[in-house]
Design a protein around this motif. Structure first.
Motif, PDB file in Angstrom:
ATOM      1  N   GLY A  74     152.028  19.658 -32.458  1.00  0.00           N
ATOM      2  CA  GLY A  74     150.956  18.667 -32.621  1.00  0.00           C
ATOM      3  C   GLY A  74     150.101  18.462 -31.390  1.00  0.00           C
ATOM      4  O   GLY A  74     150.080  19.277 -30.464  1.00  0.00           O
ATOM      5  N   SER A  75     149.405  17.337 -31.378  1.00  0.00           N
ATOM      6  CA  SER A  75     148.352  17.065 -30.402  1.00  0.00           C
ATOM      7  C   SER A  75     148.894  16.787 -28.998  1.00  0.00           C
ATOM      8  O   SER A  75     149.874  16.071 -28.834  1.00  0.00           O
ATOM      9  CB  SER A  75     147.547  15.858 -30.891  1.00  0.00           C
ATOM     10  N   VAL A  76     148.256  17.349 -27.980  1.00  0.00           N
ATOM     11  CA  VAL A  76     148.635  17.066 -26.587  1.00  0.00           C
ATOM     12  C   VAL A  76     147.459  16.578 -25.745  1.00  0.00           C
ATOM     13  O   VAL A  76     147.662  16.190 -24.587  1.00  0.00           O
ATOM     14  CB  VAL A  76     149.251  18.292 -25.875  1.00  0.00           C
ATOM     15  N   ALA A  77     146.263  16.597 -26.291  1.00  0.00           N
ATOM     16  CA  ALA A  77     145.100  16.163 -25.503  1.00  0.00           C
ATOM     17  C   ALA A  77     143.956  15.833 -26.455  1.00  0.00           C
ATOM     18  O   ALA A  77     143.913  16.320 -27.583  1.00  0.00           O
ATOM     19  CB  ALA A  77     144.663  17.257 -24.528  1.00  0.00           C
ATOM     20  N   GLY A  78     143.057  15.017 -26.004  1.00  0.00           N
ATOM     21  CA  GLY A  78     141.897  14.696 -26.820  1.00  0.00           C
ATOM     22  C   GLY A  78     140.813  14.076 -25.971  1.00  0.00           C
ATOM     23  O   GLY A  78     141.007  13.793 -24.779  1.00  0.00           O
ATOM     24  N   GLY A  79     139.654  13.888 -26.598  1.00  0.00           N
ATOM     25  CA  GLY A  79     138.568  13.273 -25.851  1.00  0.00           C
ATOM     26  C   GLY A  79     137.282  13.316 -26.636  1.00  0.00           C
ATOM     27  O   GLY A  79     137.285  13.606 -27.827  1.00  0.00           O
ATOM     28  N   GLY A  80     136.194  13.029 -25.942  1.00  0.00           N
ATOM     29  CA  GLY A  80     134.904  13.027 -26.614  1.00  0.00           C
ATOM     30  C   GLY A  80     133.857  12.288 -25.802  1.00  0.00           C
ATOM     31  O   GLY A  80     134.086  11.917 -24.645  1.00  0.00           O
ATOM     32  N   ARG A  81     132.723  12.077 -26.443  1.00  0.00           N
ATOM     33  CA  ARG A  81     131.574  11.465 -25.779  1.00  0.00           C
ATOM     34  C   ARG A  81     131.516   9.973 -26.105  1.00  0.00           C
ATOM     35  O   ARG A  81     131.761   9.569 -27.240  1.00  0.00           O
ATOM     36  CB  ARG A  81     130.297  12.177 -26.247  1.00  0.00           C
ATOM     37  N   TYR A  82     131.220   9.171 -25.109  1.00  0.00           N
ATOM     38  CA  TYR A  82     131.146   7.718 -25.284  1.00  0.00           C
ATOM     39  C   TYR A  82     130.045   7.187 -24.372  1.00  0.00           C
ATOM     40  O   TYR A  82     129.755   7.763 -23.335  1.00  0.00           O
ATOM     41  CB  TYR A  82     132.495   7.070 -24.970  1.00  0.00           C
TER      42      TYR A  82
END
Lengths: 495, 495
Positions: free
Chosen positions: A335-343
Motif C-alpha cells: 500500500g501507500s508510503v507517500a503522498g502529496g499535491g498542490r495547495y
C-alpha cells in the motif's frame, strides 16, 4: 508539578505512554534511509530546513487534519507570566512539518529565493490516544516547492519521489506514483450539475468505489442501495444522467496515460475547470517523459481520491505494489508510503496573500517497515569485535589490540565488565552480536600469540553439528600477535 | 488556549522567543560533523540510542544542573484528565541526554548488555531566559559507558574524544584533552584536614587560581585578601600548614604525566582516597599510551576543576588551543568544547542500586563554531546548476537537461518562477549560489546548442575587471546540446 515524595520515593523508569525508545540498528537503519532520500532531494536543488520543535500556538494554527476541536491533538503549554504583568504565550510542539514551513515562508518571505525548494526531516508530535504501532512522536520527511504555480513543479516532485524511493532501496516495478487532479474532480461535479450542498455527499460515495463497484456507486448517487446486511442506504438523489460523468470519471483509467486522459476529457464534458485539470495532467505526463520517468514509475490514475479535499490541483500518492504477509500470514498489498499535491493556503493565514505550493510527504515508518519486510535495511547491524580480558593487569595490551583493529577500520572494543567469569564475557559478546572474540591469556602472551574465535561460525556449528563434531572443528584459531589485524580482517570477510 | 480572533485576525509569523530556524548549510554542516563523530563512536563499539523528546517529569527528576528551583528550567505540561477520574501525568521536554539515559538504563536493565556503551545526538530544551547566542533548543552529543567501574572505561572515553575531535576536522596540536580526578581533590582536602563545612568554601577559592594566582589563593584560604578595588575579602581560616597541600595540588602540573603524578602523590600525602585517585590517573595515563594517544593529545592536568562537584572519579575536558579573533578583533583562546567524567548516581534514583558510569558530552554549537572559525566546514555549500527558462513552451526540454545533469551526479534544477523577466532568473541563480546557469532560447534550440554561463567566473570578472574587459571575455560559452553534461562537469572542475 507536585510529586508526592513520601508516598512514592522512587520514580518509575518508564517511557511516557505512547512514546518509545529506538536502539542501535533501529536508529541507524532509519538514518541511512533518510540520508539516501536527502541526497536525492539535494540533487534536485532542494535545501534543508530545520525549525525547532516548539512553535507558538498562534503560528501553528488550527489546521491539524481530521481534528474538529481547535488545538486538540497537540501538546501545548502556557509560558510563565510575563514580568510586569500579562500572561505568557501558548506554545506547542509541531504536529507536522508543513505548519512550520508556512510560518518560515511568511517570516522570511523577503529573504528566501522564490520559488523556495526545501526539504525537512524530523520528529513531529500528536497528542492522540496511542495504539498498537501508533506513537505520539514519529518522523516525517517532506519536500515542498513554495512560490511556483507551474505544473512543472508538480511533475518535478513526482519524479523526485520516484527517484527517492529507488534511492531508499525500493526497486523499479515495486512501486508506482499515481497522479490525479482535484480540478478534474471539480470539473466532473460541474458536468454532473451537482449542487454545492450535495458535493460532500457525492465525494463520500466516490470513496466507496473500491468496495461497492460501479453499479453500487451508481445506486448510491441516485436512488439508494440495499447493502449486504439488508440495510437500506439512502441515495444522494442525482438523476441517472447526472451520475453518468461521475461514473465515467471513476472508470476512466485506460491502458496508458493517453487513453486515461482521453477518457477524463470526455468525463468533464464542457467544464472549464475540468478541462484545465485534464490539460495539467497531460502536461505532467509530458514532463515526466522529459524527466525520463516512464509510466511504469509514475502514471495518471483517477482513482486517487483520498485527501483531495485539502488540495487545489494535482495530487499524487506512491504505492508499493509488492505483497507482504500480514500478522496472520495472509498475503496483502503493502500500500501507500507517500503522498502529496498542490495547495494554496500555506502562507495566506499570515500575509493574506495566496502563495502557490506543492509538496510531498513520505511516511517514514511505513517505508522503513517495507524495507525491513523486503530485507533491504542495513541487515544484522554487525556488532564490534570483542577483545576479552583474561588478565586484569594486562588491560593495556587488550586496549592496544582494540586500538589497532580500529585503526584498520574494524569496529572493536575491550570487555569492560568484571572479567572474573569468562563465560559472562562470551555471553556479553553474544548479546552485542559480536562476530569475533579475541582471547589472550598469560600462556598465549608468553608465546606471542592470540586466539581468534569466530562467533558466527561457532553459532552455526553449534546449531548444525553434534557436540563431538563441534569439538573436533572449533571455530577458533591461533595466530601470531602481530598478525591479529590481518587474521580478523580475513575472518570478517568470510561472512 | 484562547486566541482573540477578532482583535488579531492574522497570526504573527515569528519563531517563538529563544528559538531559531536553521537553513541550508547550517543544517548540513552540523549533520556532517555529527555523522563523522558518530562514525568514531560506532568504531569504538558504542550503539546509538534515540529516546523521545518527551519524558514524565517524575522520570526526568530534579537534577537540572545549576538550577535550585525544582522543575524550573524545563518546558512542562500536565496531560489531560484521565477518563474515570484523576489528573493526568506531568510531562516535560528533556533538558539533556543524561536523564533519559538514566531512565533507559533502569527500565531495560535486564535486557541491555552490561557494560552498555551508548551514544546519543539530538536537541534538548531549556526553559531559560534566552540571550545572544543562547537558545532554548540546542543540540547535545553524548557518549557514555554504563556499568563499568574500570578506569579503562574512562581512558577509552578520553581517547575516543580525541579521535572524535580529529574526525570532526580539528587537527592534532589544535586540541588537548585534560584529565583530573575528583578523588585526588578529596585526598587533598583530607590531607589539609579541611572540615566538611569548609569544603565548599575551599573549592570556591581553588576556582579563583587562574585569576589571583598562588599567593592570592593562599591568602583566600587563610586570613583573607585585599582585592584590586581595595575591598577586604574574608579568608576561609585555614592555617598556612593546612593551605600547603591545596597549593601543592594547584601547582602540581609538571613537564609530563610522570612529573605531574609525582607532584600529586606528594600533595595528597597519606590520604587513602587521594592515593587511589593518583593511582587511577596513573593507570589512565598508561592506558592512553597503550591506545596510541600521546600526551600531546590527552594529558593529566590538575587545573581541571570545573564541575567536579557532579563527578565521583576521573573528570576531563577538551580544549581547543588555537586562537581566534573575538567580535572586537582581539585574539583569544577558543577554549573548552567538550567535557565529562565518572558519576555513580545515574540509575540509583530509580532502582536504589549504584551503577558506575562514565561519559562525555561535546558542545555541538561550540565545536561547530570552531570549525567555522578555522574554515573547516563544508565550505560555501555549492548551489545547484540552474537551467533557465527562455521559452515557456519548451519546459520539457529544460527538465530533460536538469535530469541529465542529475543522472551524472550534478545538482541541478529548472527555474520554476515566472520566466517572463530573464533578469529575475539570474537574480534567483545568484541567491541560490548557483555556480552555472544554462540558457537555451529558440535560436539556440534550432541550432542544437546551449549557452553555459559560469556565474563564479562572472562574479569574479565583474569585481576585478573593467566593464569593457568584462564584455570582451564573457564567462559564457556555447556548446552542442549533446555536450551539455561534459561541459558543465569541466566548468565545475575549474573551481
Amino acid at each position: 508539578m507536585p510529586q508526592d515524595k513520601k508516598k512514592n520515593p522512587r520514580p518509575k523508569a518508564e517511557t511516557p505512554k505512547g512514546f518509545r525508545d529506538y536502539f542501535g540498528a533501529e536508529v541507524t537503519e532509519r538514518k541511512q534511509m533518510l540520508d539516501r532520500i536527502a541526497e536525492v532531494y539535494h540533487l534536485h536543488g532542494f535545501e534543508p530546513l530545520e525549525t525547532s520543535a516548539v512553535e507558538t500556538v498562534e503560528a501553528l494554527g488550527k489546521f491539524l487534519p481530521d481534528v474538529d476541536r481547535p488545538n486538540a491533538g497537540v501538546f501545548a503549554w502556557q509560558e510563565e507570566d510575563v514580568p510586569g504583568g500579562g500572561r505568557g504565550d501558548w506554545m506547542a510542539l509541531r504536529y507536522d512539518l508543513t505548519a512550520p514551513l508556512a510560518r518560515v515562508a511568511a517570516q522570511y518571505r523577503n529573504d528566501l529565493p522564490s520559488p523556495y525548494r526545501r526539504y525537512a526531516m524530523g520528529p513531529v508530535w500528536r497528542n492522540e490516544k496511542p495504539g498498537p504501532g501508533r506513537f505520539r512522536q514519529f518522523y516525517q520527511c517532506d519536500a515542498d516547492t513554495v512560490g511556483s504555480a507551474s505544473v512543472a513543479a508538480d511533475a518535478e516532485i513526482c519524479a523526485m519521489l520516484a527517484n527517492a524511493l529507488e534511492a531508499a532501496g525500493i526497486e523499479r516495478g515495486d512501486y508506482l506514483v499515481r497522479i490525479n487532479n482535484r480540478k478534474v474532480l471539480n470539473g466532473v461535479l460541474e458536468a454532473a450539475e451537482v449542487r454545492a450542498d450535495q458535493a460532500d455527499d457525492v465525494l463520500r460515495q466516490i470513496d466507496k468505489f473500491d468496495k461497492v463497484g460501479e453499479d453500487g456507486v451508481r445506486q448510491l448517487l441516485t436512488t439508494g442501495r440495499t447493502d449486504d446486511s439488508g440495510a437500506e442506504i439512502e441515495g444522494v438523489g442525482l438523476s441517472d444522467q447526472q451520475a453518468q460523468p461521475v461514473l465515467a470519471f471513476l472508470t476512466s483509467k485506460g491502458a496508458d496515460n493517453a487513453a486515461t486522459l482521453a477518457n477524463l476529457r470526455a468525463a468533464v464534458g464542457g467544464s472549464v475547470i475540468g478541462g484545465e485539470g485534464v490539460d495539467e495532467l497531460a502536461q505532467i505526463a509530458d514532463l515526466l517523459a522529459s524527466l525520463g520517468v516512464g509510466e511504469d514509475r509514475a502514471v495518471i490514475d483517477p482513482s486517487i481520491v483520498r485527501g483531495l479535499g485539502y488540495y487545489t490541483g494535482p495530487v499524487f500518492e506512491a504505492e508499493l505494489t509488492f505483497e507482504i504477509l500480514d500478522e496472520k500470514g495472509r498475503k496483502r498489498q503493502f500500500g501507500s508510503v507517500a503522498g502529496g499535491g498542490r495547495y494554496d493556503g500555506l502562507v495566506e493565514r499570515f500575509t493574506g496573500q495566496k502563495v502557490p505550493a506543492t509538496g510531498l510527504s513520505i511516511g517514514v515508518d511505513r517505508l522503513l517497515a517495507a524495507l525491513r519486510a523486503k530485507g533491504l535495511t542495513g541487515g544484522d547491524a554487525a556488532g564490534p569485535v570483542v577483545v576479552t580480558v583474561m588478565d586484569r593487569d594486562r588491560m593495556g595490551d587488550y586496549q592496544a589490540m582494540a586500538a589497532e583493529l580500529r585503526a584498520a577500520g574494524i569496529r572493536a572494543e575491550v570487555y569492560l565488565g568484571n572479567p572474573k567469569n569468562f563465560g559472562n564475557q562470551l555471553k556479553y559478546a553474544d548479546k552485542r552480536a559480536a562476530p569475533i572474540a579475541i582471547i589472550q591469556g598469560g600462556d598465549e602472551a608468553e608465546r606471542g600469540v592470540v586466539q581468534i574465535k569466530d562467533l558466527i561460525l561457532g553459532a552455526k556449528l553449534a546449531s548444525e553439528v553434534s557436540h563431538e563434531e563441534w569439538k573436533s572443528q572449533p571455530a577458533q584459531t591461533e595466530v601470531a600477535r602481530e598478525g591479529l589485524v590481518n587474521a580478523v580482517r580475513e575472518m570478517l570477510a568470510r561472512w
